[in-house]
Write a protein that holds these residues in place. Structure first.
Motif, mmCIF file in Angstrom:
data_model
loop_
_atom_site.group_PDB
_atom_site.id
_atom_site.type_symbol
_atom_site.label_atom_id
_atom_site.label_comp_id
_atom_site.label_asym_id
_atom_site.label_seq_id
_atom_site.Cartn_x
_atom_site.Cartn_y
_atom_site.Cartn_z
ATOM 1 N N PRO A 120 0.786 -1.233 0.000
ATOM 2 C CA PRO A 120 0.000 0.000 0.000
ATOM 3 C C PRO A 120 0.818 1.284 0.000
ATOM 4 O O PRO A 120 0.271 2.351 -0.256
ATOM 5 N N LEU A 121 2.114 1.205 0.292
ATOM 6 C CA LEU A 121 2.891 2.419 0.518
ATOM 7 C C LEU A 121 3.954 2.681 -0.542
ATOM 8 O O LEU A 121 4.893 3.441 -0.298
ATOM 9 N N VAL A 122 3.826 2.079 -1.710
ATOM 10 C CA VAL A 122 4.816 2.313 -2.761
ATOM 11 C C VAL A 122 4.805 3.791 -3.147
ATOM 12 O O VAL A 122 3.751 4.374 -3.402
ATOM 13 N N PRO A 123 5.963 4.443 -3.171
ATOM 14 C CA PRO A 123 6.010 5.872 -3.512
ATOM 15 C C PRO A 123 5.721 6.115 -4.993
ATOM 16 O O PRO A 123 5.984 5.272 -5.846
ATOM 17 N N PRO A 146 18.366 -4.689 -3.930
ATOM 18 C CA PRO A 146 19.401 -5.680 -3.605
ATOM 19 C C PRO A 146 19.070 -6.368 -2.284
ATOM 20 O O PRO A 146 18.404 -5.794 -1.416
ATOM 21 N N LEU A 147 19.522 -7.593 -2.140
ATOM 22 C CA LEU A 147 19.273 -8.340 -0.908
ATOM 23 C C LEU A 147 20.301 -7.990 0.158
ATOM 24 O O LEU A 147 21.488 -7.831 -0.127
ATOM 25 N N ALA A 148 19.832 -7.892 1.388
ATOM 26 C CA ALA A 148 20.735 -7.628 2.511
ATOM 27 C C ALA A 148 21.282 -8.925 3.088
ATOM 28 O O ALA A 148 22.371 -8.947 3.670
ATOM 29 N N ASP A 149 20.535 -10.018 2.921
ATOM 30 C CA ASP A 149 20.924 -11.301 3.511
ATOM 31 C C ASP A 149 21.493 -12.245 2.456
ATOM 32 O O ASP A 149 21.112 -12.194 1.279
ATOM 33 N N THR A 150 22.376 -13.114 2.884
ATOM 34 C CA THR A 150 22.819 -14.206 2.029
ATOM 35 C C THR A 150 21.672 -15.200 1.871
ATOM 36 O O THR A 150 20.942 -15.482 2.821
ATOM 37 N N ARG A 175 18.000 -9.929 -6.616
ATOM 38 C CA ARG A 175 17.174 -8.779 -6.284
ATOM 39 C C ARG A 175 15.849 -9.255 -5.698
ATOM 40 O O ARG A 175 15.313 -10.283 -6.125
ATOM 41 N N ALA A 176 15.336 -8.492 -4.756
ATOM 42 C CA ALA A 176 13.998 -8.741 -4.217
ATOM 43 C C ALA A 176 13.009 -7.904 -5.025
ATOM 44 O O ALA A 176 13.064 -6.670 -5.012
ATOM 45 N N VAL A 177 12.108 -8.561 -5.724
ATOM 46 C CA VAL A 177 11.217 -7.893 -6.668
ATOM 47 C C VAL A 177 9.975 -7.359 -5.951
ATOM 48 O O VAL A 177 9.418 -8.008 -5.065
ATOM 49 N N GLN A 178 9.556 -6.177 -6.363
ATOM 50 C CA GLN A 178 8.376 -5.538 -5.803
ATOM 51 C C GLN A 178 7.342 -5.310 -6.906
ATOM 52 O O GLN A 178 7.479 -5.832 -8.017
ATOM 53 N N THR A 179 6.317 -4.548 -6.586
ATOM 54 C CA THR A 179 5.347 -4.079 -7.579
ATOM 55 C C THR A 179 5.160 -2.583 -7.362
ATOM 56 O O THR A 179 5.501 -2.074 -6.300
ATOM 57 N N PRO A 180 4.645 -1.859 -8.391
ATOM 58 C CA PRO A 180 4.020 -2.378 -9.604
ATOM 59 C C PRO A 180 5.026 -2.889 -10.627
ATOM 60 O O PRO A 180 6.083 -2.300 -10.808
ATOM 61 N N GLN A 181 4.649 -3.987 -11.274
ATOM 62 C CA GLN A 181 5.389 -4.455 -12.431
ATOM 63 C C GLN A 181 4.726 -3.857 -13.669
ATOM 64 O O GLN A 181 3.499 -3.818 -13.761
ATOM 65 N N GLY A 182 5.535 -3.365 -14.587
ATOM 66 C CA GLY A 182 4.994 -2.691 -15.757
ATOM 67 C C GLY A 182 5.236 -3.473 -17.036
ATOM 68 O O GLY A 182 6.274 -4.131 -17.180
ATOM 69 N N PHE A 183 4.277 -3.389 -17.963
ATOM 70 C CA PHE A 183 4.361 -4.184 -19.187
ATOM 71 C C PHE A 183 3.782 -3.446 -20.382
ATOM 72 O O PHE A 183 2.826 -2.667 -20.258
ATOM 73 N N ASP A 184 4.357 -3.726 -21.523
ATOM 74 C CA ASP A 184 3.660 -3.504 -22.781
ATOM 75 C C ASP A 184 2.466 -4.454 -22.764
ATOM 76 O O ASP A 184 2.634 -5.673 -22.565
ATOM 77 N N GLY A 221 13.826 -0.227 -6.781
ATOM 78 C CA GLY A 221 12.623 -0.244 -5.970
ATOM 79 C C GLY A 221 12.778 0.710 -4.799
ATOM 80 O O GLY A 221 13.657 1.570 -4.782
ATOM 81 N N HIS A 222 11.911 0.539 -3.796
ATOM 82 C CA HIS A 222 11.956 1.419 -2.625
ATOM 83 C C HIS A 222 11.662 0.586 -1.385
ATOM 84 O O HIS A 222 10.808 -0.302 -1.403
ATOM 85 N N GLU A 223 12.360 0.895 -0.309
ATOM 86 C CA GLU A 223 12.203 0.108 0.917
ATOM 87 C C GLU A 223 10.794 0.216 1.507
ATOM 88 O O GLU A 223 10.364 -0.680 2.247
ATOM 89 N N GLU A 224 10.047 1.270 1.167
ATOM 90 C CA GLU A 224 8.691 1.408 1.698
ATOM 91 C C GLU A 224 7.642 0.707 0.829
ATOM 92 O O GLU A 224 6.456 0.736 1.150
#
Length: 250
Positions: A120-123, A146-150, A175-184, A221-224
């Protein structure tokens, strides 16, 4: 007006038909409140804040009065007037619900965002960067961190039992993937037509596009933009929202 001269639109599809059992008993995840407002409303507002998004399609649970109830919920909260909001019934899986949202898009939409109601909080800057990359020619775009953990790849075992490690991926390539994912839009529709996924269906639209052999690109992406899945995530989301309100960012 010819196809070449007709203005093209970007739409966002928000599948909100899941129950979100990991948050515990109660309302479906998308209807859990954050700062006194359902997460679904926050997610719709997050998409509508982008001036590039002219339409948001909310995919409600299938059957019964769900569509009317979600429409009423949306009407009870202030949303940007410049953004058109549609509500359509979904399917039994996320993949079916996303497809229902895509089928509801008008002919002048040629780019689409797929966004989790549980983020809900994606900038708006993240939303805009995804759209900009799609408009720049990328057929599929995902925001990621990027991932912080191994990370360890393991051989799955019975719940509670030790699991042997089979590989350690190079963290710098993950990478840790977030949304929104954008597409043609044409590319995503082709993926939904050609990629059949059994069981619960696909949970990652970009992964379906990858199976077509199409390149998916990553933007920051963004941490929020984290996903509210467990009770602790909800506590963190409340803290982020409180900070935004205190600093007049929200």
């Amino acid at each position: 007006m010819s196809d070449e001269s007709r203005p093209h639109r970007t739409a966002a599809v928000i599948p909100a038909a899941g129950r979100g059992v990991r948050l515990g008993p109660g309302a479906p995840k998308a209807l859990r409140t954050l700062g006194g407002i359902p997460m679904l409303i926050h997610a719709v507002r997050a998409m509508a804040r982008s001036r590039a998004v002219s339409l948001v399609v909310v995919v409600a649970p299938p059957g019964g009065t769900a569509v009317a109830e979600v429409r009423r919920l949306l009407d009870e909260h202030a949303l940007p007037e410049r953004t058109e909001i549609l509500v359509v019934p979904g399917g039994e899986t996320r993949q079916e619900s996303v497809r229902a949202g895509l089928e509801a898009l008008p002919a002048d939409v040629d780019a689409v965002l797929i966004h989790d109601a549980a983020r809900p909080l994606v900038p708006v800057d993240t939303v805009d960067s995804v759209i900009e990359a799609v408009r720049g020619g990328a057929p599929a775009v995902v925001p990621a961190l990027p991932l912080a953990d191994t990370v360890k790849e393991v051989e799955p075992g019975m719940p509670g039992e030790p699991e042997p490690v089979v590989a350690t991926p190079v963290r710098a390539r993950l990478r840790a993937v977030q949304t929104p994912q954008g597409f043609d839009l044409a590319t995503l529709l082709r993926a939904h037509e050609k990629i059949a996924v059994d069981g619960e269906g696909a949970t990652d639209d970009a992964g379906m596009v990858e199976q077509l052999g199409v390149t998916v690109v990553v933007v920051p992406g963004h941490e929020e933009a984290f996903k509210v899945t467990r009770p602790l995530d909800l506590v963190l989301a409340e803290a982020v929202l409180a900070r935004r309100r205190a600093t007049d960012v929200y």
